[in-house]
Design a protein around this motif. Structure first.
Motif, PDB file in Angstrom:
ATOM      1  N   GLU A  12      -0.618  13.386  -0.066  1.00 54.67           N
ATOM      2  CA  GLU A  12      -1.017  12.106   0.497  1.00 54.67           C
ATOM      3  C   GLU A  12      -2.177  12.292   1.466  1.00 54.67           C
ATOM      4  OE1 GLU A  12       2.444  10.035   1.794  1.00 54.67           O
ATOM      5  OE2 GLU A  12       3.174   9.774  -0.229  1.00 54.67           O
ATOM      6  N   SER A  13      -1.966  12.118   2.734  1.00 52.98           N
ATOM      7  CA  SER A  13      -3.065  12.125   3.706  1.00 52.98           C
ATOM      8  C   SER A  13      -3.762  13.477   3.783  1.00 52.98           C
ATOM      9  CB  SER A  13      -2.540  11.745   5.089  1.00 52.98           C
ATOM     10  OG  SER A  13      -1.996  10.445   5.053  1.00 52.98           O
ATOM     11  N   ARG A  14      -5.081  13.407   3.737  1.00 50.90           N
ATOM     12  CA  ARG A  14      -5.925  14.596   3.812  1.00 50.90           C
ATOM     13  C   ARG A  14      -7.132  14.254   4.674  1.00 50.90           C
ATOM     14  NH1 ARG A  14      -5.750  15.813  -2.670  1.00 50.90           N
ATOM     15  NH2 ARG A  14      -3.701  16.786  -2.695  1.00 50.90           N
ATOM     16  N   LEU A  15      -7.901  15.270   5.040  1.00 50.23           N
ATOM     17  CA  LEU A  15      -9.103  15.067   5.848  1.00 50.23           C
ATOM     18  C   LEU A  15     -10.354  15.147   4.990  1.00 50.23           C
ATOM     19  CD1 LEU A  15      -8.608  17.310   9.009  1.00 50.23           C
ATOM     20  CD2 LEU A  15      -8.408  14.831   8.853  1.00 50.23           C
TER      21      LEU A  15
ATOM     22  N   MET B 261       0.832  -1.181   0.000  1.00 48.66           N
ATOM     23  CA  MET B 261       0.000   0.000   0.000  1.00 48.66           C
ATOM     24  C   MET B 261       0.882   1.253   0.000  1.00 48.66           C
ATOM     25  SD  MET B 261      -3.142  -0.893   0.104  1.00 48.66           S
ATOM     26  CE  MET B 261      -3.507  -2.598  -0.188  1.00 48.66           C
ATOM     27  N   PRO B 262       0.651   2.176  -0.891  1.00 50.38           N
ATOM     28  CA  PRO B 262       1.507   3.354  -0.966  1.00 50.38           C
ATOM     29  C   PRO B 262       1.275   4.387   0.143  1.00 50.38           C
ATOM     30  CG  PRO B 262      -0.058   3.324  -2.778  1.00 50.38           C
ATOM     31  CD  PRO B 262      -0.233   2.053  -2.023  1.00 50.38           C
ATOM     32  N   HIS B 263       0.037   4.646   0.573  1.00 49.16           N
ATOM     33  CA  HIS B 263      -0.229   5.630   1.628  1.00 49.16           C
ATOM     34  C   HIS B 263      -1.714   5.637   1.989  1.00 49.16           C
ATOM     35  CE1 HIS B 263      -1.103   7.969  -2.051  1.00 49.16           C
ATOM     36  NE2 HIS B 263      -2.015   8.556  -1.310  1.00 49.16           N
ATOM     37  N   ILE B 264      -2.027   6.256   3.123  1.00 45.36           N
ATOM     38  CA  ILE B 264      -3.428   6.487   3.500  1.00 45.36           C
ATOM     39  C   ILE B 264      -3.847   7.778   2.818  1.00 45.36           C
ATOM     40  CG2 ILE B 264      -4.995   7.039   5.398  1.00 45.36           C
ATOM     41  CD1 ILE B 264      -3.159   5.312   7.194  1.00 45.36           C
TER      42      ILE B 264
END
Length: 130
Positions: A51-54, A1-4
């Motif tokens: 990558e991660s965001r809300l 998995m590359p990222h959330i």
């Protein structure tokens, strides 16, 4: 998995949450799409983040409403990394973000806990270079 890619944050009101995260924390509004029936797909994240965001998810029903501000049982549940703690701490304080403590210098870096508009706890964190 590359990222959330996204983390969902239950909020009371889309526009209030957008205002807080964009105008006080300094995030950018990435998407705000009307899905009909009062629902929206709202994504915010640190400027330039890829990558991660809300995903801001307006509460629906009693169970979700009860979770607003307590999604992690009172613990710090969100960690906002910075490359310049002093700059971002000063900007956020000036914008009205409530910090719950003075900055601390830990073995892993500089940190201070702040609360969002619903009292979810966040760490503003500058990690030490390894």
């Amino acid at each position: 998995m590359p990222h959330i890619g996204l983390v969902s944050l239950v909020v009371a009101d889309y526009d209030d949450a957008i205002d807080f995260y964009v105008n006080k924390v300094g995030f950018e509004l990435i998407e705000d799409t009307d899905l009909g029936d009062g629902k929206r797909w709202v994504i915010v994240g640190p400027r330039g983040a890829r990558e991660s965001r809300l995903l801001l998810a307006q509460a629906s029903g009693e169970t979700q409403t009860a979770a607003i501000g307590n999604q992690t049982g009172g613990r710090v549940g969100f960690f906002l990394n910075t490359d310049d703690f002093a700059r971002d701490h000063a900007l956020m304080k000036k914008a009205g973000v409530q910090f719950l403590e003075e900055p601390r210098y830990e073995p892993y870096g500089t940190v201070a806990v702040f609360a969002d508009l619903y009292d979810n706890k966040w760490d503003l964190l500058e990690l030490k270079a390894s």
